[in-house]
Scaffold this motif. Sequence first.
Motif, PDB file in Angstrom:
ATOM      1  N   VAL A   2     -10.024  -0.072  11.122  1.00 40.34           N
ATOM      2  CA  VAL A   2      -9.861  -0.009   9.673  1.00 40.34           C
ATOM      3  C   VAL A   2      -9.632   1.434   9.254  1.00 40.34           C
ATOM      4  CG1 VAL A   2     -11.006  -0.447   7.470  1.00 40.34           C
ATOM      5  CG2 VAL A   2     -11.341  -2.026   9.366  1.00 40.34           C
ATOM      6  N   ASN A   3      -8.556   1.679   8.500  1.00 38.70           N
ATOM      7  CA  ASN A   3      -8.251   3.025   8.020  1.00 38.70           C
ATOM      8  C   ASN A   3      -8.761   3.160   6.593  1.00 38.70           C
ATOM      9  OD1 ASN A   3      -7.241   5.473   7.249  1.00 38.70           O
ATOM     10  ND2 ASN A   3      -5.095   4.960   7.569  1.00 38.70           N
ATOM     11  N   ALA A   4      -9.822   3.953   6.399  1.00 38.84           N
ATOM     12  CA  ALA A   4     -10.432   4.094   5.072  1.00 38.84           C
ATOM     13  C   ALA A   4     -10.115   5.451   4.453  1.00 38.84           C
ATOM     14  CB  ALA A   4     -11.928   3.894   5.188  1.00 38.84           C
ATOM     15  N   ASP A   5      -9.064   6.108   4.921  1.00 36.61           N
ATOM     16  CA  ASP A   5      -8.780   7.476   4.486  1.00 36.61           C
ATOM     17  C   ASP A   5      -7.868   7.582   3.268  1.00 36.61           C
ATOM     18  OD1 ASP A   5     -10.327   8.343   6.598  1.00 36.61           O
ATOM     19  OD2 ASP A   5      -8.614   8.526   7.945  1.00 36.61           O
ATOM     20  N   LYS A   6      -7.085   6.547   2.989  1.00 33.84           N
ATOM     21  CA  LYS A   6      -6.104   6.648   1.903  1.00 33.84           C
ATOM     22  C   LYS A   6      -6.741   6.285   0.567  1.00 33.84           C
ATOM     23  CE  LYS A   6      -2.155   5.439   4.792  1.00 33.84           C
ATOM     24  NZ  LYS A   6      -1.284   4.312   5.134  1.00 33.84           N
ATOM     25  N   LYS A   7      -6.625   7.197  -0.416  1.00 36.04           N
ATOM     26  CA  LYS A   7      -7.165   6.961  -1.762  1.00 36.04           C
ATOM     27  C   LYS A   7      -6.357   5.886  -2.481  1.00 36.04           C
ATOM     28  CE  LYS A   7     -10.461   9.981  -3.058  1.00 36.04           C
ATOM     29  NZ  LYS A   7     -11.735   9.418  -2.671  1.00 36.04           N
ATOM     30  N   GLY A   8      -7.056   4.981  -3.156  1.00 37.40           N
ATOM     31  CA  GLY A   8      -6.392   3.958  -3.951  1.00 37.40           C
ATOM     32  C   GLY A   8      -5.785   2.835  -3.143  1.00 37.40           C
ATOM     33  N   VAL A   9      -6.041   2.830  -1.817  1.00 34.30           N
ATOM     34  CA  VAL A   9      -5.460   1.818  -0.936  1.00 34.30           C
ATOM     35  C   VAL A   9      -6.591   1.059  -0.228  1.00 34.30           C
ATOM     36  CG1 VAL A   9      -4.042   1.479   1.136  1.00 34.30           C
ATOM     37  CG2 VAL A   9      -3.342   3.125  -0.597  1.00 34.30           C
ATOM     38  N   CYS A  10      -6.474  -0.250  -0.204  1.00 30.13           N
ATOM     39  CA  CYS A  10      -7.467  -1.090   0.472  1.00 30.13           C
ATOM     40  C   CYS A  10      -7.399  -0.843   1.977  1.00 30.13           C
ATOM     41  CB  CYS A  10      -7.182  -2.555   0.163  1.00 30.13           C
ATOM     42  SG  CYS A  10      -8.239  -3.716   1.064  1.00 30.13           S
ATOM     43  N   PRO A  11      -8.548  -0.555   2.612  1.00 26.04           N
ATOM     44  CA  PRO A  11      -8.545  -0.329   4.063  1.00 26.04           C
ATOM     45  C   PRO A  11      -8.187  -1.580   4.867  1.00 26.04           C
ATOM     46  CG  PRO A  11     -10.624   0.398   3.089  1.00 26.04           C
ATOM     47  CD  PRO A  11      -9.855  -0.332   2.025  1.00 26.04           C
ATOM     48  N   LEU A  12      -8.273  -2.758   4.263  1.00 26.57           N
ATOM     49  CA  LEU A  12      -7.988  -3.990   4.999  1.00 26.57           C
ATOM     50  C   LEU A  12      -6.529  -4.396   4.930  1.00 26.57           C
ATOM     51  CD1 LEU A  12     -11.208  -5.988   4.087  1.00 26.57           C
ATOM     52  CD2 LEU A  12     -10.661  -4.884   6.257  1.00 26.57           C
ATOM     53  N   CYS A  13      -5.942  -4.435   3.717  1.00 26.95           N
ATOM     54  CA  CYS A  13      -4.540  -4.863   3.602  1.00 26.95           C
ATOM     55  C   CYS A  13      -3.576  -3.684   3.502  1.00 26.95           C
ATOM     56  CB  CYS A  13      -4.358  -5.804   2.412  1.00 26.95           C
ATOM     57  SG  CYS A  13      -4.511  -5.004   0.799  1.00 26.95           S
ATOM     58  N   GLU A  14      -4.141  -2.480   3.349  1.00 27.72           N
ATOM     59  CA  GLU A  14      -3.357  -1.239   3.267  1.00 27.72           C
ATOM     60  C   GLU A  14      -2.361  -1.235   2.105  1.00 27.72           C
ATOM     61  OE1 GLU A  14      -1.863  -0.342   7.180  1.00 27.72           O
ATOM     62  OE2 GLU A  14      -3.881  -0.022   7.950  1.00 27.72           O
ATOM     63  N   SER A  15      -2.716  -1.952   1.024  1.00 30.22           N
ATOM     64  CA  SER A  15      -1.934  -1.966  -0.205  1.00 30.22           C
ATOM     65  C   SER A  15      -2.793  -1.398  -1.330  1.00 30.22           C
ATOM     66  CB  SER A  15      -1.529  -3.404  -0.563  1.00 30.22           C
ATOM     67  OG  SER A  15      -0.679  -3.928   0.433  1.00 30.22           O
ATOM     68  N   PRO A  16      -2.176  -1.034  -2.471  1.00 29.41           N
ATOM     69  CA  PRO A  16      -2.993  -0.581  -3.610  1.00 29.41           C
ATOM     70  C   PRO A  16      -4.023  -1.654  -3.978  1.00 29.41           C
ATOM     71  CG  PRO A  16      -0.687  -0.123  -4.008  1.00 29.41           C
ATOM     72  CD  PRO A  16      -0.753  -0.968  -2.753  1.00 29.41           C
ATOM     73  N   HIS A  17      -5.219  -1.216  -4.378  1.00 29.20           N
ATOM     74  CA  HIS A  17      -6.300  -2.148  -4.696  1.00 29.20           C
ATOM     75  C   HIS A  17      -5.898  -3.162  -5.753  1.00 29.20           C
ATOM     76  CE1 HIS A  17      -8.854   1.393  -3.359  1.00 29.20           C
ATOM     77  NE2 HIS A  17      -9.092   0.454  -2.475  1.00 29.20           N
ATOM     78  N   ARG A  18      -6.192  -4.435  -5.497  1.00 35.10           N
ATOM     79  CA  ARG A  18      -6.082  -5.506  -6.486  1.00 35.10           C
ATOM     80  C   ARG A  18      -7.516  -5.930  -6.800  1.00 35.10           C
ATOM     81  NH1 ARG A  18      -3.347  -6.941  -2.219  1.00 35.10           N
ATOM     82  NH2 ARG A  18      -4.634  -8.783  -1.868  1.00 35.10           N
ATOM     83  N   SER A  19      -7.931  -5.851  -8.059  1.00 31.68           N
ATOM     84  CA  SER A  19      -9.329  -6.126  -8.437  1.00 31.68           C
ATOM     85  C   SER A  19     -10.271  -5.356  -7.523  1.00 31.68           C
ATOM     86  CB  SER A  19      -9.654  -7.621  -8.344  1.00 31.68           C
ATOM     87  OG  SER A  19      -9.041  -8.335  -9.347  1.00 31.68           O
TER      88      SER A  19
END
Length: 66
Positions: A2-19
């Motif tokens: 799991v990549n948790a380094d990108k701001k504003g991006v979900c570490p699971l789907c690697e897309s911008p956060h939805r809810s």
Amino acid sequence: SVNADKKGVCPLCESPHRSPAVSTGGYVFCHSCLLLSLKRDVELFAIPSCPVTGIPCKEEDIIVIH
């Protein structure tokens, strides 16, 4: 992994956060991605936990950010 380094991006789907939702480990995921991950843990007879930290996390522990 799991990549948790990108701001504003979900570490699971690697897309911008939805809810956006916060786990007990303090990481932000899409609410639906986090719920799916916790459900998968239960189906595998594992303790539901934050996908990044492994800290136990139940559905009622999730904080949804409005």
